[in-house]
Design an enzyme around this catalytic site. Structure first.
Site, PDB file in Angstrom:
ATOM      1  N   HIS A 240       0.874  -1.189   0.000  1.00 29.86           N
ATOM      2  CA  HIS A 240       0.000   0.000   0.000  1.00 29.86           C
ATOM      3  C   HIS A 240       0.907   1.234   0.000  1.00 29.86           C
ATOM      4  CE1 HIS A 240      -3.654  -2.257   0.675  1.00 29.86           C
ATOM      5  NE2 HIS A 240      -3.097  -2.889   1.690  1.00 29.86           N
ATOM      6  N   GLU A 269      -1.149  -6.846  -1.633  1.00 27.05           N
ATOM      7  CA  GLU A 269      -2.270  -5.892  -1.570  1.00 27.05           C
ATOM      8  C   GLU A 269      -1.904  -4.579  -2.258  1.00 27.05           C
ATOM      9  OE1 GLU A 269      -3.689  -5.355   2.476  1.00 27.05           O
ATOM     10  OE2 GLU A 269      -3.432  -7.461   2.959  1.00 27.05           O
ATOM     11  N   ASP A 271      -1.673  -1.224  -3.931  1.00 27.01           N
ATOM     12  CA  ASP A 271      -2.374  -0.068  -4.506  1.00 27.01           C
ATOM     13  C   ASP A 271      -1.521   1.160  -4.237  1.00 27.01           C
ATOM     14  OD1 ASP A 271      -3.048   0.416  -1.786  1.00 27.01           O
ATOM     15  OD2 ASP A 271      -5.162  -0.081  -2.084  1.00 27.01           O
TER      16      ASP A 271
HETATM   17  O1  9MR Z   1      -9.937  -3.369   2.089  1.00 30.24           O
HETATM   18  C1  9MR Z   1     -10.375  -3.756   3.368  1.00 30.24           C
HETATM   19  C2  9MR Z   1     -11.542  -2.880   3.793  1.00 30.24           C
HETATM   20  O2  9MR Z   1     -12.674  -3.147   2.992  1.00 30.24           O
HETATM   21  C3  9MR Z   1     -11.845  -3.101   5.261  1.00 30.24           C
HETATM   22  O3  9MR Z   1     -12.840  -2.176   5.668  1.00 30.24           O
HETATM   23  C4  9MR Z   1     -10.579  -2.927   6.066  1.00 30.24           C
HETATM   24  C5  9MR Z   1     -10.820  -3.100   7.556  1.00 30.24           C
HETATM   25  O4  9MR Z   1      -9.646  -3.015   8.275  1.00 30.24           O
HETATM   26  O5  9MR Z   1      -9.627  -3.861   5.640  1.00 30.24           O
HETATM   27  C6  9MR Z   1      -9.217  -3.612   4.330  1.00 30.24           C
HETATM   28  O6  9MR Z   1      -8.203  -4.492   3.951  1.00 30.24           O
HETATM   29  C7  9MR Z   1      -6.995  -4.424   4.700  1.00 30.24           C
HETATM   30  C8  9MR Z   1      -6.378  -5.808   4.698  1.00 30.24           C
HETATM   31  O7  9MR Z   1      -7.308  -6.737   5.181  1.00 30.24           O
HETATM   32  C9  9MR Z   1      -5.101  -5.840   5.503  1.00 30.24           C
HETATM   33  N1  9MR Z   1      -4.167  -4.832   5.069  1.00 30.24           N
HETATM   34  C10 9MR Z   1      -4.698  -3.471   4.948  1.00 30.24           C
HETATM   35  C11 9MR Z   1      -5.954  -3.478   4.084  1.00 30.24           C
HETATM   36  C12 9MR Z   1      -6.463  -2.057   3.869  1.00 30.24           C
HETATM   37  O8  9MR Z   1      -6.882  -1.511   5.087  1.00 30.24           O
END
Ligand code: 9MR
Length: 352
Positions: A240, A269, A271
C-alpha cells in the site's frame, strides 16, 4: 518506442475493421483473452491477482467479467476475516467465502486466504468478552483449525499472521500478544499447517516493501521460526504505497534478502494512492510504482504472486480511509485501464 497501449489499440482496431465491426465503447470488457494480465503472466512464475469485493462480484457484471478475465489468483478482501466467518460465537457463515472459492475454481484461479490472526476485524464477542489467556488460546486454535480445515485443499496460500509488528520493529500490542505472548505466531502457523499441510503459510504486513526496522523484524522472525521448525513458507508485502511519500528505493534489496532465506515472497495488496485530483504526472508516477514492485518480484526466484488490492477505483477502500486521497488502483471507476494497467502487462510480457 510506442507504448504497448498504442500498439495494441492499433492492432485491435485493425482487426475489428477488417471484420467490419465497430469498436465497442466498452473496449476493456471486450478485450481478447490474449491481451490480459493473466496471459501476460503465463510463463513468468508469478501469478497476478486481485482482492475481491463479494458484493461487487454479485452485483456488478463488468466487475465480475474483468475479475475472471484478467487475474489468475484472487484474495477475499473481507469475507474470510474472523468477524465475517464467525459473527456469533460458534456459528459459522462460510457462504460468501465459499462463493469466492467456487468463482476462483471456475475461472482457473488460485486463492490466497486472508487472514487468520489479526488485531482488526475480529468479532465483538471475541474482543469485548473477558476471556482468560487459556480461553483465548483455545479460541484462536479452534478458529484456525476450523477455518483452514473448512477450506482444506482449496487455498493456495494463507496470510496466517497479519500486521504483527510496529513501524519500529517491536511486536504490535494486540489482544493476542497481551494474552499469549509472542509465541502465538508460531502456534498459529503450526495449527494452520496441521489443518492443511499443503497450503503455503505467510506472514503479511504493510510498510515492509523496503529495508526498514519493520522489515528487519520480519527477516529476523522468519529466521527464528525456521530454526524452531515452524512451518512458515512465505513473506507477504502488502504494497500500500502513497505517491506523496515518494516511491521506495530499496524494494529489490529487500525482496532479495527474503528470497535468499529460501522463503516465498509475494506482493499481496498493491495499490498506490495519491492526493486528488489525479493529474498526468501522478498517474505516470503511479504506473512507475506498480512497475517497480512487479519488477522486484520478477527479478527474484521465489516471488510467486503480485496481487492488487482491488482493480477498480469504484470499490477501493482508500477514499473512505484517507481523506482527499484515491485513484489508487489500475482501473478507473468506469473500468478504463490506466497507465498502471499497461505497465503491469508490459512488464509481465517482458518476463514471460
Ligand atoms: O480493504 C479492506 C476494507 O474493505 C476493510 O474495511 C478494512 C478493515 O480493516 O480492511 C481492508 O483491507 C486491509 C487488509 O485486510 C489488511 N491490510 C490493509 C488493508 C487495507 O486496510
Amino acid at each position: 518506442m510506442p507504448s504497448i497501449r498504442n500498439k495494441l489499440g492499433a492492432a485491435a482496431t485493425g482487426t475489428l475493421l477488417t471484420l467490419g465491426l465497430a469498436l465497442a465503447p466498452t473496449a476493456p470488457a471486450a478485450a481478447a483473452a490474449d491481451d490480459t494480465l493473466r496471459s501476460a503472466a503465463r510463463g513468468t512464475g508469478v501469478r497476478i491477482g486481485t482482492a475481491i469485493d463479494m458484493t461487487a462480484l454479485a452485483e456488478d457484471a463488468t466487475y465480475r467479467e474483468i475479475a475472471g478475465r484478467e487475474f489468475n489468483t484472487v484474495t477475499p478482501e473481507n469475507v474470510m476475516k474472523w468477524e465475517a466467518v464467525e459473527p456469533t460465537r460458534g456459528t459459522y457463515n462460510w457462504a460468501p467465502a465459499d462463493q469466492l472459492v467456487d468463482f476462483a475454481r471456475s475461472h482457473g484461479q488460485k486463492v490466497r486466504g486472508h487472514t487468520l490472526v489479526w488485531h482488526s476485524q475480529n468479532p465483538s464477542w471475541l474482543t469485548e468478552d473477558a476471556f482468560t489467556p487459556a480461553q483465548l488460546r483455545r479460541l484462536l486454535r479452534q478458529h484456525i483449525l476450523d477455518e483452514v480445515g473448512h477450506f482444506r485443499g482449496r487455498i493456495w496460500a494463507w496470510d496466517v499472521a497479519n500486521e504483527v509488528f510496529n513501524e519500529d520493529g517491536t511486536p504490535r500490542d494486540t489482544i493476542w500478544l497481551r494474552a499469549l505472548g509472542p509465541g502465538y505466531i508460531a502456534d498459529a502457523f503450526r495449527w494452520a499447517h496441521q489443518a492443511d499441510p499443503k497450503a503455503k503459510l505467510f506472514l503479511n504486513d504493510y510498510n515492509v516493501e523496503w529495508l526498514s526496522p519493520k522489515s528487519d523484524a520480519y527477516y529476523n522472525l522468519i529466521i527464528q521460526l525456521r530454526r524452531q521448525g515452524v512451518p512458515v513458507h512465505g513473506f507477504g508485502m502488502q504494497g500500500h504505497l502513497a505517491l506523496q511519500y515518494g516511491l521506495p528505493t530499496t524494494v529489490l534489496e529487500n525482496v532479495q534478502r527474503f528470497d535468499a532465506l529460501g522463503v516465498q515472497t509475494a506482493f499481496t495488496e498493491v495499490d498506490i494512492r495519491m492526493q486528488l485530483p489525479a493529474d498526468p504526472i501522478k498517474v505516470a508516477a503511479q504506473a512507475e510504482g506498480f512497475g517497480l514492485l512487479l519488477r522486484a518480484c520478477l527479478l527474484v526466484r521465489n516471488c510467486v504472486s503480485y496481487t492488487v488490492w482491488g482493480f477498480t477505483d469504484k470499490y477501493s477502500w482508500v477514499p473512505g480511509v484517507f481523506q482527499g486521497e484515491g485513484s489508487a488502483t489500475p482501473y478507473t471507476e468506469d473500468y478504463q485501464p490506466k497507465p498502471a494497467y499497461y505497465t503491469l502487462r508490459d512488464t509481465l510480457r517482458l518476463a514471460s
